[in-house]
Write a protein that holds these residues in place. Structure first.
Motif, PDB file in Angstrom:
ATOM      1  N   ASP A  22       0.829  -1.198   0.000  1.00 37.37           N
ATOM      2  CA  ASP A  22       0.000   0.000   0.000  1.00 37.37           C
ATOM      3  C   ASP A  22       0.866   1.252   0.000  1.00 37.37           C
ATOM      4  O   ASP A  22       1.904   1.310   0.659  1.00 37.37           O
ATOM      5  N   ARG A  23       0.397   2.247  -0.684  1.00 39.37           N
ATOM      6  CA  ARG A  23       1.116   3.507  -0.718  1.00 39.37           C
ATOM      7  C   ARG A  23       0.998   4.245   0.603  1.00 39.37           C
ATOM      8  O   ARG A  23       0.065   4.043   1.369  1.00 39.37           O
ATOM      9  N   LYS A  24       1.940   5.144   0.811  1.00 42.65           N
ATOM     10  CA  LYS A  24       1.963   5.919   2.051  1.00 42.65           C
ATOM     11  C   LYS A  24       1.508   7.355   1.818  1.00 42.65           C
ATOM     12  O   LYS A  24       1.646   8.194   2.694  1.00 42.65           O
ATOM     13  N   ASP A  25       0.959   7.642   0.638  1.00 43.61           N
ATOM     14  CA  ASP A  25       0.577   9.007   0.330  1.00 43.61           C
ATOM     15  C   ASP A  25      -0.639   9.437   1.133  1.00 43.61           C
ATOM     16  O   ASP A  25      -1.626   8.707   1.248  1.00 43.61           O
ATOM     17  N   ILE A  26      -0.564  10.624   1.674  1.00 42.05           N
ATOM     18  CA  ILE A  26      -1.716  11.268   2.307  1.00 42.05           C
ATOM     19  C   ILE A  26      -2.232  12.388   1.415  1.00 42.05           C
ATOM     20  O   ILE A  26      -3.428  12.616   1.319  1.00 42.05           O
ATOM     21  N   GLY A  27      -1.343  13.069   0.749  1.00 36.78           N
ATOM     22  CA  GLY A  27      -1.712  14.135  -0.174  1.00 36.78           C
ATOM     23  C   GLY A  27      -0.477  14.782  -0.736  1.00 36.78           C
ATOM     24  O   GLY A  27       0.633  14.619  -0.202  1.00 36.78           O
ATOM     25  N   MET A  28      -0.640  15.495  -1.827  1.00 38.54           N
ATOM     26  CA  MET A  28       0.501  16.126  -2.478  1.00 38.54           C
ATOM     27  C   MET A  28       0.077  17.414  -3.145  1.00 38.54           C
ATOM     28  O   MET A  28      -1.124  17.667  -3.352  1.00 38.54           O
ATOM     29  N   VAL A  29       1.073  18.228  -3.487  1.00 40.58           N
ATOM     30  CA  VAL A  29       0.820  19.507  -4.127  1.00 40.58           C
ATOM     31  C   VAL A  29       2.029  19.863  -4.981  1.00 40.58           C
ATOM     32  O   VAL A  29       3.172  19.555  -4.623  1.00 40.58           O
ATOM     33  N   MET A  30       1.772  20.483  -6.136  1.00 41.66           N
ATOM     34  CA  MET A  30       2.820  20.964  -7.024  1.00 41.66           C
ATOM     35  C   MET A  30       2.777  22.493  -7.023  1.00 41.66           C
ATOM     36  O   MET A  30       1.757  23.092  -7.377  1.00 41.66           O
ATOM     37  N   VAL A  31       3.863  23.129  -6.596  1.00 44.24           N
ATOM     38  CA  VAL A  31       3.933  24.587  -6.483  1.00 44.24           C
ATOM     39  C   VAL A  31       4.784  25.124  -7.624  1.00 44.24           C
ATOM     40  O   VAL A  31       5.977  24.800  -7.723  1.00 44.24           O
ATOM     41  N   ASP A  32       4.169  25.897  -8.487  1.00 44.47           N
ATOM     42  CA  ASP A  32       4.871  26.522  -9.610  1.00 44.47           C
ATOM     43  C   ASP A  32       5.459  27.849  -9.134  1.00 44.47           C
ATOM     44  O   ASP A  32       4.739  28.810  -8.844  1.00 44.47           O
ATOM     45  N   LEU A  33       6.792  27.924  -9.044  1.00 45.87           N
ATOM     46  CA  LEU A  33       7.447  29.123  -8.516  1.00 45.87           C
ATOM     47  C   LEU A  33       7.323  30.311  -9.458  1.00 45.87           C
ATOM     48  O   LEU A  33       7.514  31.457  -9.036  1.00 45.87           O
ATOM     49  N   SER A  34       7.054  30.052 -10.742  1.00 46.97           N
ATOM     50  CA  SER A  34       6.889  31.171 -11.673  1.00 46.97           C
ATOM     51  C   SER A  34       5.630  31.975 -11.373  1.00 46.97           C
ATOM     52  O   SER A  34       5.496  33.115 -11.833  1.00 46.97           O
ATOM     53  N   GLN A  35       4.701  31.386 -10.603  1.00 46.51           N
ATOM     54  CA  GLN A  35       3.465  32.073 -10.265  1.00 46.51           C
ATOM     55  C   GLN A  35       3.552  32.816  -8.931  1.00 46.51           C
ATOM     56  O   GLN A  35       2.567  33.410  -8.492  1.00 46.51           O
ATOM     57  N   LEU A  36       4.726  32.758  -8.268  1.00 41.93           N
ATOM     58  CA  LEU A  36       4.871  33.361  -6.951  1.00 41.93           C
ATOM     59  C   LEU A  36       5.910  34.475  -6.982  1.00 41.93           C
ATOM     60  O   LEU A  36       6.860  34.429  -7.778  1.00 41.93           O
ATOM     61  N   ASP A  37       5.748  35.435  -6.090  1.00 45.72           N
ATOM     62  CA  ASP A  37       6.740  36.505  -5.917  1.00 45.72           C
ATOM     63  C   ASP A  37       7.723  36.034  -4.836  1.00 45.72           C
ATOM     64  O   ASP A  37       7.599  36.377  -3.657  1.00 45.72           O
ATOM     65  N   ILE A  38       8.692  35.222  -5.257  1.00 51.78           N
ATOM     66  CA  ILE A  38       9.586  34.612  -4.279  1.00 51.78           C
ATOM     67  C   ILE A  38      10.583  35.615  -3.719  1.00 51.78           C
ATOM     68  O   ILE A  38      11.164  35.377  -2.660  1.00 51.78           O
ATOM     69  N   VAL A  39      10.838  36.719  -4.413  1.00 49.07           N
ATOM     70  CA  VAL A  39      11.749  37.732  -3.873  1.00 49.07           C
ATOM     71  C   VAL A  39      11.117  38.402  -2.656  1.00 49.07           C
ATOM     72  O   VAL A  39      11.775  38.622  -1.628  1.00 49.07           O
ATOM     73  N   LYS A  40       9.842  38.695  -2.744  1.00 44.29           N
ATOM     74  CA  LYS A  40       9.132  39.302  -1.618  1.00 44.29           C
ATOM     75  C   LYS A  40       8.815  38.284  -0.544  1.00 44.29           C
ATOM     76  O   LYS A  40       8.792  38.603   0.652  1.00 44.29           O
ATOM     77  N   GLY A  41       8.576  37.040  -0.958  1.00 42.79           N
ATOM     78  CA  GLY A  41       8.236  35.990  -0.013  1.00 42.79           C
ATOM     79  C   GLY A  41       6.749  35.723   0.043  1.00 42.79           C
ATOM     80  O   GLY A  41       5.934  36.661   0.014  1.00 42.79           O
ATOM     81  N   VAL A  42       6.373  34.445   0.092  1.00 46.54           N
ATOM     82  CA  VAL A  42       4.970  34.044   0.077  1.00 46.54           C
ATOM     83  C   VAL A  42       4.761  32.983   1.147  1.00 46.54           C
ATOM     84  O   VAL A  42       5.570  32.054   1.283  1.00 46.54           O
ATOM     85  N   THR A  43       3.673  33.111   1.892  1.00 48.98           N
ATOM     86  CA  THR A  43       3.238  32.083   2.844  1.00 48.98           C
ATOM     87  C   THR A  43       1.782  31.776   2.545  1.00 48.98           C
ATOM     88  O   THR A  43       0.915  32.660   2.661  1.00 48.98           O
ATOM     89  N   GLU A  44       1.490  30.535   2.136  1.00 52.30           N
ATOM     90  CA  GLU A  44       0.145  30.168   1.711  1.00 52.30           C
ATOM     91  C   GLU A  44      -0.202  28.769   2.215  1.00 52.30           C
ATOM     92  O   GLU A  44       0.673  27.949   2.505  1.00 52.30           O
ATOM     93  N   TRP A  45      -1.541  28.535   2.295  1.00 52.71           N
ATOM     94  CA  TRP A  45      -2.069  27.197   2.539  1.00 52.71           C
ATOM     95  C   TRP A  45      -2.412  26.567   1.192  1.00 52.71           C
ATOM     96  O   TRP A  45      -3.030  27.213   0.345  1.00 52.71           O
ATOM     97  N   TYR A  46      -2.019  25.303   1.009  1.00 57.49           N
ATOM     98  CA  TYR A  46      -2.259  24.596  -0.247  1.00 57.49           C
ATOM     99  C   TYR A  46      -3.087  23.343   0.024  1.00 57.49           C
ATOM    100  O   TYR A  46      -2.835  22.607   0.983  1.00 57.49           O
ATOM    101  N   GLU A  47      -4.050  23.097  -0.858  1.00 58.70           N
ATOM    102  CA  GLU A  47      -4.916  21.930  -0.728  1.00 58.70           C
ATOM    103  C   GLU A  47      -4.151  20.676  -1.114  1.00 58.70           C
ATOM    104  O   GLU A  47      -3.465  20.636  -2.142  1.00 58.70           O
ATOM    105  N   LEU A  48      -4.243  19.629  -0.311  1.00 54.53           N
ATOM    106  CA  LEU A  48      -3.601  18.355  -0.597  1.00 54.53           C
ATOM    107  C   LEU A  48      -4.528  17.485  -1.434  1.00 54.53           C
ATOM    108  O   LEU A  48      -5.733  17.376  -1.129  1.00 54.53           O
ATOM    109  N   THR A  49      -4.009  16.883  -2.471  1.00 52.69           N
ATOM    110  CA  THR A  49      -4.785  16.007  -3.345  1.00 52.69           C
ATOM    111  C   THR A  49      -4.004  14.736  -3.609  1.00 52.69           C
ATOM    112  O   THR A  49      -2.794  14.660  -3.349  1.00 52.69           O
ATOM    113  N   LEU A  50      -4.683  13.747  -4.171  1.00 49.47           N
ATOM    114  CA  LEU A  50      -4.058  12.506  -4.640  1.00 49.47           C
ATOM    115  C   LEU A  50      -4.464  12.310  -6.096  1.00 49.47           C
ATOM    116  O   LEU A  50      -5.468  11.654  -6.392  1.00 49.47           O
ATOM    117  N   PRO A  51      -3.721  12.903  -7.045  1.00 51.04           N
ATOM    118  CA  PRO A  51      -4.149  12.864  -8.456  1.00 51.04           C
ATOM    119  C   PRO A  51      -4.233  11.464  -9.030  1.00 51.04           C
ATOM    120  O   PRO A  51      -5.008  11.215  -9.930  1.00 51.04           O
TER     121      PRO A  51
END
Length: 837
Positions: A802-831
Motif C-alpha cells: 500500500d502507498r503511504k501518500d496522504i496528499g501532495m501539491v505541485m507549487v509553480d514558482l513562476s506564479q509566486l513573488d519569491i523575492v518578496k516571499g509568500v506564505t500560503e495554505w495549499y490543498e492536498l490532493t491525490l491525483p
C-alpha cells in the motif's frame, strides 16, 4: 612603430592600454595615466609607512629588536595560515562542484587502481582474464600462422627492398592480454545487438625476430598496448550460434610502446622511435580504428560489407561560438608585463579534425564557426577539443574538453558553456545539433551558409580486369581486343599497384594501395557531406600508386540516387578510359540530414465534462494542486472521471495545464524507506502510475485530505531559495490517535532519491507542526522557472504494498513573488487515486 613625430614605445606596466610617447625629450601623459600613477605612488607610500612605522616605534620606545622579529614572525604565520585556509576552502568547494571528476583524477593519479574502480558503470571481468590466460598459448600459435602465411607475403609485395623479408621467430610470451574493465550497453542500442566496451592492457614479453635482407635483422622484444576496444555482436538470431557475426574495433587510437631489437634498436632513439611506432599505429588504424572495423561473419546470410562499413549513426553539427576567462600566456619584458593570448581551437571526431581561426590578444574570443562530423558510434565516440595560444615557437595549451556524442544524440540539441579541463579557469561555449539520416526525399532542403543537407556513404569493394598501365589502355584502344591465340601465348605480367581516389567537389579521399593485382580488393568505406544533390557528382579515379596515372574513371551524379530504391546503388560500374572489361564494384548510399526536435511534454486542455458519466466527488478529491485555499470548504469540485490532475493553475482563473497520468508517472519519483525493499518499485519510484494501490481507507475516503502551509522566499544576498514547511491541518486520520506523518519535497527537475528532502515524523496528530527549513543553491532566474513537488506521507511502516501518500501539491514558482516571499495554505490532493463510485 615609428611616426612622423618620432618613435613610439609601449609603456611598461600599462594595464589599460595607454601608451607613452616622447617628443623633443618631453614626456606626455594623459590625465587618466597621471591619476593612475599618483594612485600607485600613494598606495606604495602607504604600504611603506605601514611596514616601517612599527620598526620606528620600537626603536623610539627603546624596545628590543626581538619584538620586531616576533611581530614579523606572527604576521608571516598569520599570512601563511590564511593562505592554507583559503586553499582548503577552495579545494572543498571545487570538490563539491566537481566530485566525480576529482575522485576519478585522484584514483587515477595517486592510487593507480583498476579501471572498474574509476567508473562505476564498468564491471570487473576476472573470469575473462582467466579464459585468456588459459587460451594464450593457442593464440600465439594462431598469430604465428597469421604472420607467416598472410603478413609476410604482404610485406614482401609492399616494396622491392623487402622481397626477402622472413619471420624467423614468433613467440608471444607467457603474459596474456588483460581486460581491466568491461561496460555493456543495453538501453542505447538496438534490441537485436549486444555492444561491449573492453578496456584492454597488454604489457607482454613478446619475442619476434625477422630477417629483412641478409645480414640485416630486425626484431621486437617487449610490447605495451593500451586502449578501449568495442565488440558488437549482431544480429542476434533464433538459431545456433545465436549471433550472426562479431565486429570489433578501437573507437580511439590506442597507445603503443615497442622495445626494438637487432638492427632496429636504432629506432629506440628519440629521433626514430616516434616515427616507427607512429607508422605501426597507422597500420593498426587502417585496420581496426573507426571507421575501419574487423568483422567475423558466423552465418552465410550476413553481408560482410554491411558489417565492415555500416551506415553511420548520424551527423553532429558543432557551433564553436566563443570562450571566456582564458589563461593569459603571453608575457613581455622577461615576464614583468603580462599580456593576453592568441587563442584558437582544434576539434576532432575520429580521423576528422579542424582548426579554428586565431583571435589575436583576446581572453574572451568569439569564433562563430560551424563544423560537421560523421558519427559512427554513439555513445562511444567523443568530441575532442583543445584550445591553444599561438606562439612563434610552441603553442601553449589553454585547456581541453571531451564530450561523449551519445549525450548529444540523447538531447538532440545542446547549447551551454563547458569548463576546460587541465587549467585553472576557462570555459567554451558550444551549440551542438544531432542530425538523423533519413531516406525521405521530401526532407531535402537547400543548404544554407555552406552547411550540408545530405551525406553520401561509399563502400569500395573491388575492381576487375584493370590494365597494367596507361600504355596497355592505349594499345587496346588502337588495336582493339587481342586475338585468343595472342592472349594465350602472351606472357603473364603482374598487375598494377593501384588505389582509388574519390572526390565530391573539393573533398578528396584516397583508399589504401592494393599491390600487384589486376583484380584488387580494397574493402574500405568513405563518407562525404553533400551541399547540392542536384548539381554535385561523385568522381571515382583508379590510379597507379607511384606514377599517379589514371587506370579508369567513373562519374556518378548524386541526383541519380534520389530515384533509386532506398537511395542506394550497389553494383559493378564500367570504368571509362580503361580496359574493355575493366569494372569497379562499389556501393553508394545517400541520406538526408534531418534534425528531430526533442519530444515536447504532453500538455492537454481540460477535457469537456460529460454529465452522463459518473457523479462528481466531494470537494478536494482532485482539486487544483497549486491553488492556495483559505479553508477546505472553498475548494472547487472537480469531476473524478477525468482521471487527470490539474497542475499549475492559480486563483485568478487562468488556463489550467493538464497532463496525463502516464506522463506524470515519468515526471515524478517517490521516495522509499529502502531502495532494496520489496515495495520500492511499486510505491517509491512512480507515484502516479495507473492502477497503483492505495490503502483501502484512502480509497474509500470521499472528503478532503487536508492542507499544508508553505513559506517560499528567495534570499538574494545568499543566492539561495528557502522553503519553510510550516504545518499541516486536517490531514487524513489513519487511526483513532491520529496519523504519523512527514513531508517529502523535490525541487524539480531534480527528482532522484539523492535529491529528496524530508522532515521529521510527527506522531499521532492530524495537525502536525514541522517548522522545517530547506535551502537550495540556485540562481533567481533559474528558481523562477522550476517547481516544488511536495507530498505528505504516512510515516507508519507498512508490510504491504500500500502507498503511504496522504496528499501532495505541485507549487509553480513562476506564479509566486519569491523575492518578496509568500506564505500560503495549499490543498492536498491525490491525483493518481481512482475513486470508488
Amino acid at each position: 612603430m615609428a611616426t612622423a613625430d618620432g618613435p613610439t614605445y609601449p609603456r611598461v606596466g600599462a594595464g589599460l592600454g595607454e601608451s607613452l610617447s616622447l617628443h623633443d625629450g618631453t614626456e606626455k601623459l594623459n590625465s587618466s595615466a597621471v591619476n593612475r600613477i599618483l594612485m600607485e605612488f600613494l598606495v606604495y607610500f602607504g604600504r611603506a609607512i605601514f611596514v616601517l612605522y612599527p620598526v620606528y616605534l620600537t626603536g623610539y620606545l627603546g624596545l628590543s629588536v626581538s619584538w620586531v622579529l616576533l611581530c614579523m614572525a606572527m604576521a608571516t604565520w598569520w599570512k601563511k595560515n590564511r593562505q592554507r585556509k583559503d586553499a582548503r576552502i577552495g579545494t572543498a568547494i571545487d570538490f563539491v562542484n566537481n566530485e566525480t571528476r576529482v575522485v576519478n583524477q585522484e584514483l587515477q593519479s595517486a592510487l593507480q587502481m583498476a579501471t572498474w574502480v574509476h567508473f562505476p558503470d564498468v564491471e570487473k571481468v576476472d573470469w575473462v582474464n582467466k579464459v585468456l590466460q588459459q587460451a594464450w598459448p593457442f593464440f600465439g600459435m594462431y598469430m604465428e600462422k597469421l604472420l607467416k602465411e598472410n603478413i609476410q607475403p604482404a610485406i614482401r609485395l609492399s616494396s622491392p627492398a623487402l622481397k626477402m623479408f622472413t619471420f624467423t621467430k614468433v613467440h608471444f610470451g607467457h603474459i596474456p592480454l588483460r581486460i581491466t574493465g568491461m561496460k555493456a550497453y543495453t538501453d542505447e542500442v538496438d534490441h537485436r545487438e549486444v555492444v561491449l566496451d573492453l578496456n584492454i592492457c597488454y604489457d607482454g614479453d613478446v619475442d619476434i625476430d625477422a630477417e629483412v635482407k641478409p645480414p640485416i635483422t630486425a626484431g621486437v622484444k617487449g610490447l605495451q598496448l593500451k586502449g578501449m576496444i568495442r565488440v558488437i555482436l549482431e544480429p542476434l538470431i533464433g538459431q545456433a550460434p545465436l549471433v550472426g557475426g562479431v565486429t570489433f574495433f578501437f573507437i580511439r587510437r590506442p597507445t603503443l610502446q615497442i622495445n626494438w631489437t637487432g638492427m632496429t634498436n636504432l629506432l629506440d632513439s628519440p629521433a626514430f622511435s616516434s616515427l616507427s611506432e607512429e607508422t605501426i599505429m597507422d597500420i593498426i588504424a587502417s585496420l581496426m580504428v573507426l571507421p575501419n572495423r574487423m568483422c567475423v561473419p558466423l552465418i552465410d546470410q550476413v553481408k560482410v560489407d554491411e558489417m565492415r562499413f555500416p551506415l553511420p549513426r548520424g551527423v553532429v553539427r558543432v557551433h564553436l561560438l566563443e570562450a571566456r576567462d582564458l589563461l593569459a600566456k603571453d608575457t613581455f619584458m622577461m615576464g614583468l608585463v603580462k599580456g593576453k593570448s592568441d587563442p584558437y581551437a582544434t576539434l576532432r571526431v575520429g580521423n576528422r579534425h579542424f582548426k579554428s581561426k586565431i583571435v589575436k590578444e583576446n581572453l574572451h574570443p568569439k569564433w562563430n564557426e560551424v563544423y560537421e562530423f560523421v558519427v559512427h558510434e554513439a555513445p562511444g565516440q567523443e568530441l575532442e577539443m583543445e584550445v591553444y595560444d599561438e606562439d612563434t615557437d610552441k603553442d601553449d595549451l589553454l585547456g581541453t574538453f571531451n564530450l561523449d556524442l551519445g549525450e548529444v544524440k540523447r538531447d538532440i540539441e545542446m547549447d551551454q558553456w563547458f569548463p576546460l579541463e587541465g587549467v585553472q579557469n576557462g570555459e567554451v561555449h558550444l551549440r551542438l545539433q544531432w542530425f538523423s539520416l533519413k531516406t525521405d526525399p521530401s526532407l531535402l532542403m537547400k543548404s544554407a551558409n555552406g552547411l550540408a543537407c545530405a551525406m553520401l556513404a561509399v563502400y569500395l569493394d573491388n575492381a576487375s580486369n584493370l590494365p597494367k598501365d596507361h600504355s596497355e589502355i592505349a594499345e587496346h584502344q588502337k588495336h582493339g581486343k587481342p586475338l585468343k591465340e595472342a592472349r594465350l601465348t602472351k606472357k603473364k605480367t603482374a598487375g598494377p599497384d593501384s588505389f582509388v581516389e574519390f572526390s565530391v567537389d573539393k573533398d578528396v579521399q584516397k583508399s589504401k594501395v592494393a599491390f600487384a593485382s589486376k583484380d584488387p580488393v580494397w574493402e574500405q568505406g568513405f563518407t562525404f557531406f553533400v551541399h547540392n544533390v542536384q548539381t554535385q557528382q561523385l568522381l571515382v579515379q583508379v590510379k597507379v600508386n607511384e606514377k599517379k596515372t589514371e587506370l579508369g574513371v567513373l562519374r556518378l551524379p548524386l541526383s541519380r540516387l534520389l530515384t533509386t530504391s532506398d537511395m542506394t546503388l550497389d553494383q559493378r560500374f564500367q570504368l571509362e578510359r580503361s580496359g574493355v572489361n575493366s569494372q569497379i564494384k562499389l556501393k553508394a548510399t545517400l541520406r538526408i540530414l534531418s534534425i528531430e526536435k526533442p519530444p515536447p511534454k504532453i500538455i492537454l486542455k481540460p477535457p469537456p465534462e460529460d454529465k452522463q458519466q459518473g457523479p462528481q466527488t466531494n470537494q478536494g478529491g482532485n482539486a487544483p494542486a497549486s491553488t492556495p485555499s483559505a479553508n477546505t470548504s472553498s475548494s472547487p469540485a472537480i469531476s473524478s472521471n477525468t482521471g487527470l490532475a490539474a497542475w499549475g493553475d492559480n486563483q485568478n482563473g487562468s488556463d489550467e495545464t493538464w497532463q496525463s497520468p502516464s506522463s506524470l508517472s515519468h515526471m515524478r519519483r517517490y521516495d522509499s524507506q529502502s531502495l532494496l525493499s520489496e515495495n520500492s518499485i511499486a510505491s517509491s519510484r512512480f507515484d502516479l502510475s495507473d492502477g497503483a494501490s492505495f490503502p483501502e481507507v484512502i480509497r474509500n475516503h470521499q472528503g478532503s485530505f487536508g492542507e499544508i502551509q508553505l513559506s517560499v522566499r528567495y534570499a538574494t544576498l545568499r543566492n539561495k531559495l528557502i522553503v519553510m514547511v510550516n504545518s499541516c491541518r486536517n490531514i487524513f486520520r489513519f487511526s483513532e490517535n491520529g496519523t504519523d506523518s512527514y513531508v517529502r519535497l523535490y525541487f524539480l527537475p531534480d527528482q532522484t532519491w539523492i535529491h529528496r528532502k524530508r522532515t521529521h515524523v510527527k506522531k499521532r496528530t492530524v495537525d502536525p507542526v514541522f517548522n522545517h527549513k530547506f535551502e537550495f543553491d540556485v540562481s533567481l532566474q533559474e528558481a523562477q522557472t522550476r517547481k516544488l513537488d511536495v507530498a505528505v506521507k504516512n510515516g507508519k511502516m507498512f508490510h504491504s504494498r500500500d502507498r503511504k501518500d496522504i496528499g501532495m501539491v505541485m507549487v509553480d514558482l513562476s506564479q509566486l513573488d519569491i523575492v518578496k516571499g509568500v506564505t500560503e495554505w495549499y490543498e492536498l490532493t491525490l491525483p493518481g487515486l481512482k475513486k470508488l463510485i
